[in-house]
Design a protein around this motif. Structure first.
Motif, short mmCIF file in Angstrom:
data_model
loop_
_atom_site.label_atom_id
_atom_site.label_comp_id
_atom_site.label_asym_id
_atom_site.label_seq_id
_atom_site.Cartn_x
_atom_site.Cartn_y
_atom_site.Cartn_z
N TRP A 92 0.83 -1.20 0.00
CA TRP A 92 0.00 0.00 0.00
C TRP A 92 0.87 1.26 0.00
N LEU A 93 1.89 1.26 0.83
CA LEU A 93 2.78 2.42 0.93
C LEU A 93 3.53 2.68 -0.37
N LEU A 94 4.03 1.63 -1.01
CA LEU A 94 4.75 1.80 -2.28
C LEU A 94 3.83 2.34 -3.37
N ARG A 95 2.59 1.88 -3.37
CA ARG A 95 1.64 2.39 -4.36
C ARG A 95 1.26 3.84 -4.07
N ALA A 96 1.01 4.15 -2.81
CA ALA A 96 0.56 5.48 -2.44
C ALA A 96 1.66 6.53 -2.57
N LYS A 97 2.83 6.22 -2.08
CA LYS A 97 3.91 7.21 -2.04
C LYS A 97 4.67 7.32 -3.36
N TYR A 98 4.86 6.18 -4.04
CA TYR A 98 5.70 6.17 -5.25
C TYR A 98 4.94 5.84 -6.53
N LEU A 99 3.65 5.60 -6.44
CA LEU A 99 2.82 5.21 -7.58
C LEU A 99 3.41 3.99 -8.30
N ALA A 100 3.97 3.09 -7.53
CA ALA A 100 4.61 1.90 -8.07
C ALA A 100 3.56 0.86 -8.47
N PRO A 101 3.83 0.13 -9.54
CA PRO A 101 2.89 -0.93 -9.97
C PRO A 101 3.03 -2.18 -9.11
N ALA A 102 2.85 -2.01 -7.81
CA ALA A 102 3.07 -3.09 -6.86
C ALA A 102 1.84 -3.98 -6.70
N VAL A 103 2.10 -5.27 -6.63
CA VAL A 103 1.06 -6.27 -6.42
C VAL A 103 1.42 -7.01 -5.13
N GLY A 104 0.46 -7.13 -4.25
CA GLY A 104 0.72 -7.77 -2.97
C GLY A 104 0.49 -9.27 -2.99
N LEU A 105 1.27 -9.95 -2.20
CA LEU A 105 1.09 -11.38 -1.93
C LEU A 105 1.11 -11.49 -0.42
N ASN A 106 -0.06 -11.63 0.17
CA ASN A 106 -0.17 -11.57 1.63
C ASN A 106 -0.46 -12.94 2.23
N LYS A 107 0.15 -13.16 3.38
CA LYS A 107 -0.08 -14.40 4.11
C LYS A 107 -0.24 -14.03 5.58
N ILE A 108 -1.42 -14.32 6.10
CA ILE A 108 -1.72 -13.96 7.49
C ILE A 108 -2.13 -15.23 8.23
N GLN A 109 -1.16 -16.11 8.40
CA GLN A 109 -1.44 -17.39 9.06
C GLN A 109 -0.48 -17.66 10.20
N GLY A 110 0.40 -16.73 10.48
CA GLY A 110 1.39 -16.95 11.53
C GLY A 110 2.48 -17.91 11.10
N LYS A 111 2.59 -18.16 9.81
CA LYS A 111 3.60 -19.06 9.26
C LYS A 111 4.39 -18.32 8.19
N PRO A 112 5.67 -18.67 8.00
CA PRO A 112 6.46 -18.01 6.96
C PRO A 112 6.05 -18.48 5.57
N PHE A 113 6.49 -17.74 4.57
CA PHE A 113 6.26 -18.15 3.19
C PHE A 113 7.07 -19.39 2.88
N LEU A 114 6.47 -20.29 2.14
CA LEU A 114 7.22 -21.40 1.57
C LEU A 114 7.88 -20.88 0.30
N VAL A 115 9.07 -21.35 0.02
CA VAL A 115 9.77 -20.92 -1.19
C VAL A 115 8.92 -21.27 -2.42
N SER A 116 8.27 -22.41 -2.39
CA SER A 116 7.43 -22.84 -3.52
C SER A 116 6.27 -21.87 -3.76
N GLU A 117 5.72 -21.29 -2.69
CA GLU A 117 4.63 -20.31 -2.84
C GLU A 117 5.14 -19.07 -3.58
N LEU A 118 6.33 -18.64 -3.20
CA LEU A 118 6.89 -17.45 -3.84
C LEU A 118 7.31 -17.73 -5.28
#
Length: 128
Positions: A92-118
């Motif tokens: 959100w900050l990158l889009r708002a402040k820099y108008l960057a074409p940023a796309v989020g990939l969010n994980k809210i499960q209390g677990k880290p990202f798996l490399v395969s997910e990324l």
């Protein structure tokens, strides 16, 4: 006084290190992270590069203020993927402040990202 404090924070950008990009200069996709996502992002980006994909990585160590070259770095890339272990505040900050074409990939499960997910997200982003 509020303006004075804001200027002090702004001036910190002059002494913190610039944002470093790891990867090819002609990369189509920049994967941006901060905090605990570093290891998973680094491994996924390296694997994608070995597959011949044009992807680079940048990792923020400072968020307020952001490094003074942040705008210049973000403008170099057509696509920006921001994996976060929250609801997407950096994206959100990158889009708002820099108008960057940023796309989020969010994980809210209390677990880290798996490399395969990324890896899958990188491949999907580049395919679009």
């Amino acid at each position: 006084m509020t303006e004075t404090r804001a200027k002090k924070i702004e001036n910190i950008a002059e002494v913190i290190p610039e944002l470093e990009v790891k990867g090819p200069a002609d990369a189509e996709l920049l994967v941006v992270g901060w905090g605990g996502t570093y290891g998973s992002i680094t491994t996924a980006v390296q694997r994608a590069q070995r597959k011949g994909l044009k992807v680079a990585q940048a990792h923020f160590r400072y968020l307020n203020p952001m490094p003074k070259n942040t705008a210049a770095v973000l403008k170099k890339f057509k696509k920006i993927l921001v994996p976060e272990l929250n609801s997407g505040q950096l994206c959100w900050l990158l889009r708002a402040k820099y108008l960057a074409p940023a796309v989020g990939l969010n994980k809210i499960q209390g677990k880290p990202f798996l490399v395969s997910e990324l890896e899958a997200a990188i491949e999907k982003c580049l395919a679009e």
